[in-house]
Design a protein around this motif. Structure first.
Motif, PDB file in Angstrom:
ATOM      1  N   LEU A   1     -58.889 -20.852  66.094  1.00  0.00           N
ATOM      2  CA  LEU A   1     -59.493 -20.110  64.947  1.00  0.00           C
ATOM      3  C   LEU A   1     -60.915 -20.178  65.092  1.00  0.00           C
ATOM      4  O   LEU A   1     -61.487 -19.175  65.016  1.00  0.00           O
ATOM      5  CB  LEU A   1     -59.086 -21.004  63.746  1.00  0.00           C
ATOM      6  CG  LEU A   1     -57.726 -20.895  63.261  1.00  0.00           C
ATOM      7  CD1 LEU A   1     -57.540 -21.808  62.107  1.00  0.00           C
ATOM      8  CD2 LEU A   1     -57.468 -19.249  62.797  1.00  0.00           C
TER       9      LEU A   1
ATOM     10  N   HIS B   1     -56.319 -15.310  69.665  1.00  0.00           N
ATOM     11  CA  HIS B   1     -55.020 -15.056  69.205  1.00  0.00           C
ATOM     12  C   HIS B   1     -54.017 -16.159  69.686  1.00  0.00           C
ATOM     13  O   HIS B   1     -54.210 -16.588  70.727  1.00  0.00           O
ATOM     14  CB  HIS B   1     -54.705 -13.629  69.229  1.00  0.00           C
ATOM     15  CG  HIS B   1     -55.633 -12.635  68.709  1.00  0.00           C
ATOM     16  ND1 HIS B   1     -55.884 -12.518  67.458  1.00  0.00           N
ATOM     17  CD2 HIS B   1     -56.509 -11.717  69.257  1.00  0.00           C
ATOM     18  CE1 HIS B   1     -56.778 -11.690  67.310  1.00  0.00           C
ATOM     19  NE2 HIS B   1     -57.284 -11.053  68.170  1.00  0.00           N
TER      20      HIS B   1
ATOM     21  N   LEU C   1     -48.543 -21.824  59.891  1.00  0.00           N
ATOM     22  CA  LEU C   1     -49.543 -20.878  59.710  1.00  0.00           C
ATOM     23  C   LEU C   1     -49.843 -20.457  58.097  1.00  0.00           C
ATOM     24  O   LEU C   1     -51.097 -20.391  57.982  1.00  0.00           O
ATOM     25  CB  LEU C   1     -48.785 -19.626  60.291  1.00  0.00           C
ATOM     26  CG  LEU C   1     -48.769 -19.829  61.613  1.00  0.00           C
ATOM     27  CD1 LEU C   1     -47.973 -18.377  62.320  1.00  0.00           C
ATOM     28  CD2 LEU C   1     -49.969 -19.976  62.415  1.00  0.00           C
TER      29      LEU C   1
ATOM     30  N   ALA D   1     -53.552 -20.795  56.709  1.00  0.00           N
ATOM     31  CA  ALA D   1     -54.107 -19.639  55.914  1.00  0.00           C
ATOM     32  C   ALA D   1     -54.443 -20.070  54.480  1.00  0.00           C
ATOM     33  O   ALA D   1     -55.496 -19.592  54.007  1.00  0.00           O
ATOM     34  CB  ALA D   1     -52.897 -18.655  55.922  1.00  0.00           C
TER      35      ALA D   1
ATOM     36  N   PHE E   1     -53.102 -13.983  53.763  1.00  0.00           N
ATOM     37  CA  PHE E   1     -52.050 -14.180  54.868  1.00  0.00           C
ATOM     38  C   PHE E   1     -50.739 -12.766  54.902  1.00  0.00           C
ATOM     39  O   PHE E   1     -50.593 -12.536  53.680  1.00  0.00           O
ATOM     40  CB  PHE E   1     -51.138 -15.343  54.739  1.00  0.00           C
ATOM     41  CG  PHE E   1     -49.907 -15.665  55.530  1.00  0.00           C
ATOM     42  CD1 PHE E   1     -50.151 -16.153  56.777  1.00  0.00           C
ATOM     43  CD2 PHE E   1     -48.587 -15.325  55.023  1.00  0.00           C
ATOM     44  CE1 PHE E   1     -48.938 -16.378  57.429  1.00  0.00           C
ATOM     45  CE2 PHE E   1     -47.591 -15.503  55.808  1.00  0.00           C
ATOM     46  CZ  PHE E   1     -47.620 -15.934  56.953  1.00  0.00           C
TER      47      PHE E   1
ATOM     48  N   THR F   1     -56.861 -12.571  57.007  1.00  0.00           N
ATOM     49  CA  THR F   1     -57.546 -13.598  58.077  1.00  0.00           C
ATOM     50  C   THR F   1     -56.347 -14.122  58.926  1.00  0.00           C
ATOM     51  O   THR F   1     -56.416 -14.364  60.033  1.00  0.00           O
ATOM     52  CB  THR F   1     -58.186 -14.873  57.191  1.00  0.00           C
ATOM     53  OG1 THR F   1     -56.890 -15.471  56.474  1.00  0.00           O
ATOM     54  CG2 THR F   1     -59.259 -14.513  56.406  1.00  0.00           C
ATOM     55  N   THR F   2     -54.979 -14.015  58.736  1.00  0.00           N
ATOM     56  CA  THR F   2     -54.111 -14.678  59.176  1.00  0.00           C
ATOM     57  C   THR F   2     -52.762 -13.629  59.186  1.00  0.00           C
ATOM     58  O   THR F   2     -52.175 -13.261  58.127  1.00  0.00           O
ATOM     59  CB  THR F   2     -53.394 -15.857  58.495  1.00  0.00           C
ATOM     60  OG1 THR F   2     -54.595 -17.063  58.527  1.00  0.00           O
ATOM     61  CG2 THR F   2     -52.267 -16.544  59.572  1.00  0.00           C
TER      62      THR F   2
ATOM     63  N   PHE G   1     -49.260 -12.717  60.877  1.00  0.00           N
ATOM     64  CA  PHE G   1     -48.017 -13.507  61.778  1.00  0.00           C
ATOM     65  C   PHE G   1     -47.194 -12.373  61.883  1.00  0.00           C
ATOM     66  O   PHE G   1     -46.388 -11.714  61.146  1.00  0.00           O
ATOM     67  CB  PHE G   1     -47.502 -14.510  61.014  1.00  0.00           C
ATOM     68  CG  PHE G   1     -46.282 -15.268  61.618  1.00  0.00           C
ATOM     69  CD1 PHE G   1     -46.217 -15.335  62.968  1.00  0.00           C
ATOM     70  CD2 PHE G   1     -45.301 -15.678  61.175  1.00  0.00           C
ATOM     71  CE1 PHE G   1     -45.421 -15.948  63.875  1.00  0.00           C
ATOM     72  CE2 PHE G   1     -44.328 -16.338  61.611  1.00  0.00           C
ATOM     73  CZ  PHE G   1     -44.063 -16.451  62.709  1.00  0.00           C
TER      74      PHE G   1
ATOM     75  N   THR H   1     -56.957 -13.198  62.556  1.00  0.00           N
ATOM     76  CA  THR H   1     -56.281 -13.937  63.725  1.00  0.00           C
ATOM     77  C   THR H   1     -54.911 -13.560  63.870  1.00  0.00           C
ATOM     78  O   THR H   1     -54.057 -13.807  62.643  1.00  0.00           O
ATOM     79  CB  THR H   1     -56.531 -15.245  63.632  1.00  0.00           C
ATOM     80  OG1 THR H   1     -57.942 -15.717  63.665  1.00  0.00           O
ATOM     81  CG2 THR H   1     -56.034 -16.155  65.094  1.00  0.00           C
TER      82      THR H   1
ATOM     83  N   TRP I   1     -64.227 -18.428  55.047  1.00  0.00           N
ATOM     84  CA  TRP I   1     -63.725 -17.753  55.949  1.00  0.00           C
ATOM     85  C   TRP I   1     -64.520 -16.401  56.491  1.00  0.00           C
ATOM     86  O   TRP I   1     -64.471 -15.930  57.639  1.00  0.00           O
ATOM     87  CB  TRP I   1     -62.352 -17.232  55.770  1.00  0.00           C
ATOM     88  CG  TRP I   1     -62.434 -16.561  54.351  1.00  0.00           C
ATOM     89  CD1 TRP I   1     -61.902 -16.880  53.159  1.00  0.00           C
ATOM     90  CD2 TRP I   1     -62.379 -15.113  54.118  1.00  0.00           C
ATOM     91  NE1 TRP I   1     -61.956 -16.041  52.210  1.00  0.00           N
ATOM     92  CE2 TRP I   1     -62.129 -14.983  52.801  1.00  0.00           C
ATOM     93  CE3 TRP I   1     -62.487 -13.916  55.070  1.00  0.00           C
ATOM     94  CZ2 TRP I   1     -62.244 -13.635  52.217  1.00  0.00           C
ATOM     95  CZ3 TRP I   1     -62.683 -12.662  54.637  1.00  0.00           C
ATOM     96  CH2 TRP I   1     -62.290 -12.541  53.088  1.00  0.00           C
TER      97      TRP I   1
END
Length: 340
Positions: A39, A44, A59, A63, A70, A111-112, A114, A151, A216
């Motif tokens: 991070l 990544h 995760l 987040a 997320f 920001t996150t 998945f 990310t 963030w």
């Protein structure tokens, strides 16, 4: 200009993030630390692990701790690139509608991201994700959308081989780390996961994590300041260059693996992008330890997760990657002379 005291404040916040995430996740301390490193190095992460080991939980916890939004996408064989950008439907009045897809719906708050079971998605979908990872932008509806704070985390299904599309070498190289999230072996941790009811309610676990520990929106500028604040000596630079050479020609460093012809093992060693990622991550490790200079331990701490997936074997050995890659990296660490 970011001053030293700001770096210290952010260091304290970074360590607090790990503390908070460990409220929801136990038995995964190394994975938690390396995700945190990624991070702050703005890299990544590709996750590997069995079903049900807590990849989504860790995760979601990160987040919540870092703030922002997320998003999760399930890889399926019928997923198309456009499905990441928009989706269409018919509303209650029978009119067609178009809504932003998972990459766009959060805007710059994302920001996150998945991507679960990425190897179930077709190469076209993987290619779109690669651009989003590299440029943090996507073109849609005659304009460009940006998510500069994102990310990407992806998980590969290792068990099932039908209707899967293995990641190309270029795709794997885009990930700073490839992390194995395994079932904990510690008996006390295993017992807690099975019998402690606190670990049976994921939403309750996530709610224990203090939200928004970080600003963030400042993470990119802080990450750049970390890179500028940590220096490397000439001896350390030579060490890293030797590690790079060893990834391309391990036999020259007397690296040996039983049952492997070392002269026929390597198809391609680590790329310049990969070595740059290694140094970015190592600087974050040093910063988290409160140092302004790199030491060999910083590099060795992240070498297995950074290098293992970036060395490509000839076809005769590629089928044995799982057995060979870890041994190769361990041998490189052992055989390449460490500066004192």
């Amino acid at each position: 200009m970011i001053r030293e005291e700001h770096l210290q404040d952010w260091r304290d916040a970074a360590l607090s993030v790990e503390t908070e995430v460990r409220k929801a996740v136990i038995g995964q301390d190394n994975v938690v630390r390396l995700i945190n490193v990624a991070l702050f190095a703005r890299g990544h992460v590709l996750l590997e692990g069995d079903v049900g080991v807590g990849k989504t939980t860790v995760l979601r916890a990160f987040a919540r701790a870092i703030g922002g939004d997320f998003e999760r996408v399930e890889g399926t064989v019928d997923l198309m690139p456009n499905d990441l950008v928009y989706h269409t439907y018919v509303d209650a009045d029978g009119k067609p509608r178009i809504e932003p897809g998972p990459l766009l719906r959060h805007g710059e708050r994302l920001t996150t991201f998945f991507f679960n079971e990425i190897n179930r998605a077709r190469p076209q979908v993987q290619s779109l994700l690669l651009r989003a990872m590299a440029e943090r932008t996507v073109s849609a509806f005659n304009r460009e959308y940006s998510f500069p704070h994102m990310t990407v985390f992806a998980d590969r299904n290792k068990v099932e081989k039908e209707e899967t599309f293995e990641l190309a070498s270029a795709a794997r190289d885009r990930f700073m780390f490839e992390l194995r999230m395994e079932t904990p072996r510690d008996k006390a941790v295993r017992r807690a996961l099975v019998f402690d009811t606190a670990f049976h309610d994921v939403d309750a676990l996530i709610n224990q994590v203090t939200p928004g520990i970080l600003d963030w929106q400042s993470l990119n500028s802080m990450a750049a300041a970390i890179q500028h604040s940590v220096s490397a000596s000439e001896a350390l630079e030579r060490y890293v260059m030797d590690l790079w050479d060893a990834s391309q020609n391990p036999a020259a460093f007397d690296v040996r693996i039983d049952g492997v012809d070392m002269k026929k093992l390597i198809l391609a060693g680590a790329s310049p992008r990969g070595m740059s990622a290694l140094l970015r991550a190592a600087r974050v490790v040093a910063w988290m330890a409160g140092r302004t200079h790199l030491v060999p331990d910083d590099v060795q701490a992240i070498l297995p997760s950074t290098l293992g997936h970036r060395v490509f074997f000839t076809p005769v050995y590629e089928m044995r990657r799982a057995q060979i890659a870890d041994t190769l990296v361990a041998q490189i660490i052992e055989k390449v002379a460490t500066p004192r």
